[in-house]
Design a protein around this motif. Structure first.
Motif, PDB file in Angstrom:
ATOM      1  N   TYR A  68      23.595  43.385  12.424  1.00 52.72           N
ATOM      2  CA  TYR A  68      22.020  43.414  11.618  1.00 52.72           C
ATOM      3  C   TYR A  68      21.608  41.750  11.859  1.00 52.72           C
ATOM      4  O   TYR A  68      20.900  40.709  12.009  1.00 52.72           O
ATOM      5  CB  TYR A  68      21.764  43.846  10.432  1.00 52.72           C
ATOM      6  N   ILE A  69      23.026  41.040  11.354  1.00 53.34           N
ATOM      7  CA  ILE A  69      22.961  39.460  11.240  1.00 53.34           C
ATOM      8  C   ILE A  69      22.332  38.501  12.550  1.00 53.34           C
ATOM      9  O   ILE A  69      22.459  37.440  12.548  1.00 53.34           O
ATOM     10  CB  ILE A  69      24.375  39.269   9.854  1.00 53.34           C
ATOM     11  N   MET A  70      24.284  39.542  12.902  1.00 54.98           N
ATOM     12  CA  MET A  70      22.938  38.967  14.763  1.00 54.98           C
ATOM     13  C   MET A  70      21.919  38.930  15.334  1.00 54.98           C
ATOM     14  O   MET A  70      22.421  38.061  16.044  1.00 54.98           O
ATOM     15  CB  MET A  70      24.976  39.709  15.320  1.00 54.98           C
ATOM     16  N   LEU A  71      22.084  39.426  15.025  1.00 57.27           N
ATOM     17  CA  LEU A  71      20.134  39.036  15.845  1.00 57.27           C
ATOM     18  C   LEU A  71      19.070  38.970  15.296  1.00 57.27           C
ATOM     19  O   LEU A  71      18.348  38.034  15.791  1.00 57.27           O
ATOM     20  CB  LEU A  71      19.082  40.759  15.062  1.00 57.27           C
ATOM     21  N   TRP A  72      19.328  38.320  14.011  1.00 54.42           N
ATOM     22  CA  TRP A  72      18.435  37.170  13.695  1.00 54.42           C
ATOM     23  C   TRP A  72      19.510  35.807  13.650  1.00 54.42           C
ATOM     24  O   TRP A  72      18.461  34.714  13.483  1.00 54.42           O
ATOM     25  CB  TRP A  72      18.315  37.176  12.216  1.00 54.42           C
ATOM     26  N   VAL A  73      20.874  35.723  14.263  1.00 50.93           N
ATOM     27  CA  VAL A  73      21.577  34.030  14.642  1.00 50.93           C
ATOM     28  C   VAL A  73      20.150  33.820  15.899  1.00 50.93           C
ATOM     29  O   VAL A  73      20.701  34.582  17.028  1.00 50.93           O
ATOM     30  CB  VAL A  73      22.721  34.677  15.244  1.00 50.93           C
ATOM     31  N   PRO A  74      19.900  32.813  16.069  1.00 55.37           N
ATOM     32  CA  PRO A  74      18.898  32.158  16.779  1.00 55.37           C
ATOM     33  C   PRO A  74      20.122  31.509  18.223  1.00 55.37           C
ATOM     34  O   PRO A  74      20.192  32.183  19.700  1.00 55.37           O
ATOM     35  CB  PRO A  74      18.217  31.458  16.952  1.00 55.37           C
ATOM     36  N   TRP A  75      21.140  31.287  18.582  1.00 50.35           N
ATOM     37  CA  TRP A  75      21.710  30.393  19.470  1.00 50.35           C
ATOM     38  C   TRP A  75      22.280  31.940  20.315  1.00 50.35           C
ATOM     39  O   TRP A  75      23.521  31.253  20.969  1.00 50.35           O
ATOM     40  CB  TRP A  75      22.632  29.440  19.022  1.00 50.35           C
ATOM     41  N   ILE A  76      22.767  32.837  19.633  1.00 43.62           N
ATOM     42  CA  ILE A  76      22.967  34.613  20.644  1.00 43.62           C
ATOM     43  C   ILE A  76      22.298  34.693  21.341  1.00 43.62           C
ATOM     44  O   ILE A  76      20.876  34.766  21.164  1.00 43.62           O
ATOM     45  CB  ILE A  76      23.534  35.069  19.851  1.00 43.62           C
ATOM     46  N   SER A  77      22.578  34.685  22.379  1.00 42.46           N
ATOM     47  CA  SER A  77      21.708  34.496  23.854  1.00 42.46           C
ATOM     48  C   SER A  77      20.851  36.688  23.730  1.00 42.46           C
ATOM     49  O   SER A  77      22.513  36.894  23.241  1.00 42.46           O
ATOM     50  CB  SER A  77      21.986  34.683  24.948  1.00 42.46           C
ATOM     51  N   SER A  78      20.083  37.058  24.131  1.00 43.88           N
ATOM     52  CA  SER A  78      19.919  38.560  24.369  1.00 43.88           C
ATOM     53  C   SER A  78      20.542  38.813  25.027  1.00 43.88           C
ATOM     54  O   SER A  78      21.449  40.076  24.628  1.00 43.88           O
ATOM     55  CB  SER A  78      18.606  38.786  24.845  1.00 43.88           C
ATOM     56  N   GLU A  79      21.207  38.716  26.212  1.00 46.08           N
ATOM     57  CA  GLU A  79      22.228  39.498  26.889  1.00 46.08           C
ATOM     58  C   GLU A  79      23.435  39.409  26.574  1.00 46.08           C
ATOM     59  O   GLU A  79      23.622  40.575  26.381  1.00 46.08           O
ATOM     60  CB  GLU A  79      22.758  38.563  28.182  1.00 46.08           C
ATOM     61  N   ILE A  80      24.159  38.571  25.726  1.00 45.41           N
ATOM     62  CA  ILE A  80      25.175  38.543  24.816  1.00 45.41           C
ATOM     63  C   ILE A  80      24.934  39.885  23.903  1.00 45.41           C
ATOM     64  O   ILE A  80      25.960  40.519  23.172  1.00 45.41           O
ATOM     65  CB  ILE A  80      25.671  37.254  23.897  1.00 45.41           C
ATOM     66  N   LYS A  81      23.478  39.791  23.100  1.00 51.70           N
ATOM     67  CA  LYS A  81      23.433  40.775  21.448  1.00 51.70           C
ATOM     68  C   LYS A  81      23.670  41.829  22.805  1.00 51.70           C
ATOM     69  O   LYS A  81      24.025  42.772  21.875  1.00 51.70           O
ATOM     70  CB  LYS A  81      21.799  40.538  20.911  1.00 51.70           C
ATOM     71  N   GLY A  82      22.740  42.276  23.657  1.00 51.44           N
ATOM     72  CA  GLY A  82      22.792  43.131  24.373  1.00 51.44           C
ATOM     73  C   GLY A  82      24.762  44.173  24.373  1.00 51.44           C
ATOM     74  O   GLY A  82      25.078  45.399  24.376  1.00 51.44           O
ATOM     75  N   VAL A  83      25.077  43.147  24.924  1.00 50.93           N
ATOM     76  CA  VAL A  83      26.300  43.444  25.338  1.00 50.93           C
ATOM     77  C   VAL A  83      27.424  44.058  24.149  1.00 50.93           C
ATOM     78  O   VAL A  83      28.184  44.668  23.950  1.00 50.93           O
ATOM     79  CB  VAL A  83      27.707  42.465  26.157  1.00 50.93           C
ATOM     80  N   ILE A  84      27.401  43.151  22.990  1.00 47.75           N
ATOM     81  CA  ILE A  84      27.865  43.663  21.484  1.00 47.75           C
ATOM     82  C   ILE A  84      27.396  44.970  20.335  1.00 47.75           C
ATOM     83  O   ILE A  84      28.044  45.876  20.311  1.00 47.75           O
ATOM     84  CB  ILE A  84      28.300  42.475  20.687  1.00 47.75           C
ATOM     85  N   MET A  85      25.969  44.551  21.336  1.00 52.09           N
ATOM     86  CA  MET A  85      25.069  46.025  20.570  1.00 52.09           C
ATOM     87  C   MET A  85      25.602  47.445  21.382  1.00 52.09           C
ATOM     88  O   MET A  85      25.508  48.249  20.188  1.00 52.09           O
ATOM     89  CB  MET A  85      24.201  46.141  20.404  1.00 52.09           C
ATOM     90  N   LEU A  86      25.863  47.369  22.356  1.00 51.90           N
ATOM     91  CA  LEU A  86      26.177  48.614  23.066  1.00 51.90           C
ATOM     92  C   LEU A  86      27.337  49.978  22.483  1.00 51.90           C
ATOM     93  O   LEU A  86      26.935  50.809  22.464  1.00 51.90           O
ATOM     94  CB  LEU A  86      25.938  48.164  24.592  1.00 51.90           C
TER      95      LEU A  86
END
Length: 313
Positions: A68-86
């Protein structure tokens, strides 16, 4: 001739009756020892389930919070967030579900429902089939079963007039089971020490690295404060509770008892020159009792305050 034969038969019948009684009491003792080991296995099983439920309860919400905290970190791209969340999101959900199932249905194995009350029951009552239940016995109930069986074993030894050799053999078998107990406790303290030591090492290096970035990222000073506090707490716990020393002494006692057990089994070491098995058992019981007494003294010494501990040393 007939009278002498009758006298001989009369004199031998009490002896044979005593032998039959002693044999039956020994069988009861072996059965009680087996029941103790069965109950101890069920207790260890229940403790492992509780341990995994606590770990799952800790890591599941923690991983969810980190995502949840990672979703609100602005300098992490959406692609990286998707790879981690999966992979991480299903893992967090699996931890929570697993913890819920273990917390809802704690206890030992389903196929273990404890033993009957050993006090005042005859053999016909003991041979009756036990009722099966879908509910697992809790740790407290299994510990109560173990206490009841051990009390029944003590009562049998006290009332049956069991010979000292049988008592020593029972003590020898109990000593072998205590080896695993010592090693389990040693492993527990060693894991705690390694965890705290890892926090100290990683936290110290992390605080040093973040200190070099505090000029570029001023907000990181709160993280430095938290990591430094965590390192201090871990160091204090390690120094006060002496987890490493506790683990070392328990492992040392387990190895010493195991060495004595193997030596008396194959007749080497101090038992090589002792011919009679009774004398070997007597020497073994005395040595194991000494080792366990020394372990208790070391444990009591570690429980004392540091200033008293150093004075005793």
């Amino acid at each position: 001739m007939t009278d002498s034969a009758d006298d001989q038969t009369t004199s031998e019948s009490p002896k044979s009756a005593n032998e039959v009684q002693t044999s039956g009491e020994n069988e009861k003792l072996l059965l009680l020892n087996h029941e103790v080991r069965e109950a101890e296995f069920a207790l260890n099983f229940a403790q492992r389930r509780r341990k995994w439920s606590n770990l799952s309860l800790f890591f599941g919400p923690l991983l969810g919070l980190a995502l949840y905290i990672m979703l609100w970190v602005p300098w992490i791209s959406s692609e990286i967030k998707g790879v981690i969340m999966l992979p991480a999101a299903p893992t967090a959900i699996a931890f929570c579900v697993y913890s819920y199932r273990l917390k809802r249905d704690p206890g030992g194995p389903l196929n273990y429902q404890g033993e009957k009350d050993h006090g005042g029951k005859d053999e016909t009552d003991r041979d009756e089939p036990r009722s099966r239940s879908s509910r697992r016995l809790s740790e407290g109930e299994i510990e109560l079963v173990i206490s009841q069986i051990k009390d029944a074993r003590k009562l049998l030894l006290a009332n049956a007039g069991v010979s000292i050799s049988v008592r020593r053999i029972t003590y020898k078998e109990d000593a072998y089971s205590e080896i695993d107990q010592f090693r389990t406790e040693s492993r527990k303290f060693r894991n705690v020490h390694n965890l705290l030591q890892g926090i100290v090492i990683i936290g110290s290096l992390g605080a040093t690295g973040m200190a070099g970035l505090v000029v570029q990222i001023p907000e990181i000073r709160w993280a430095i404060l938290f990591v430094t506090f965590l390192v201090g707490v871990a160091s204090g716990f390690m120094g006060y509770f002496k987890y490493k020393e506790r683990s070392f002494y328990l492992q040392q006692t387990a190895d010493a008892v195991e060495s004595e057990w193997e030596a008396v089994e194959i007749g080497v070491g101090r038992y090589k020159h002792i011919k009679e098995e009774e004398d070997q058992l007597a020497e073994f019981v005395a040595e194991v009792h000494r080792l366990k007494s020394e372990q208790k003294k070391r444990q009591q010494n570690l429980e004392q305050p540091p200033e008293t501990r150093s004075g005793n040393d």
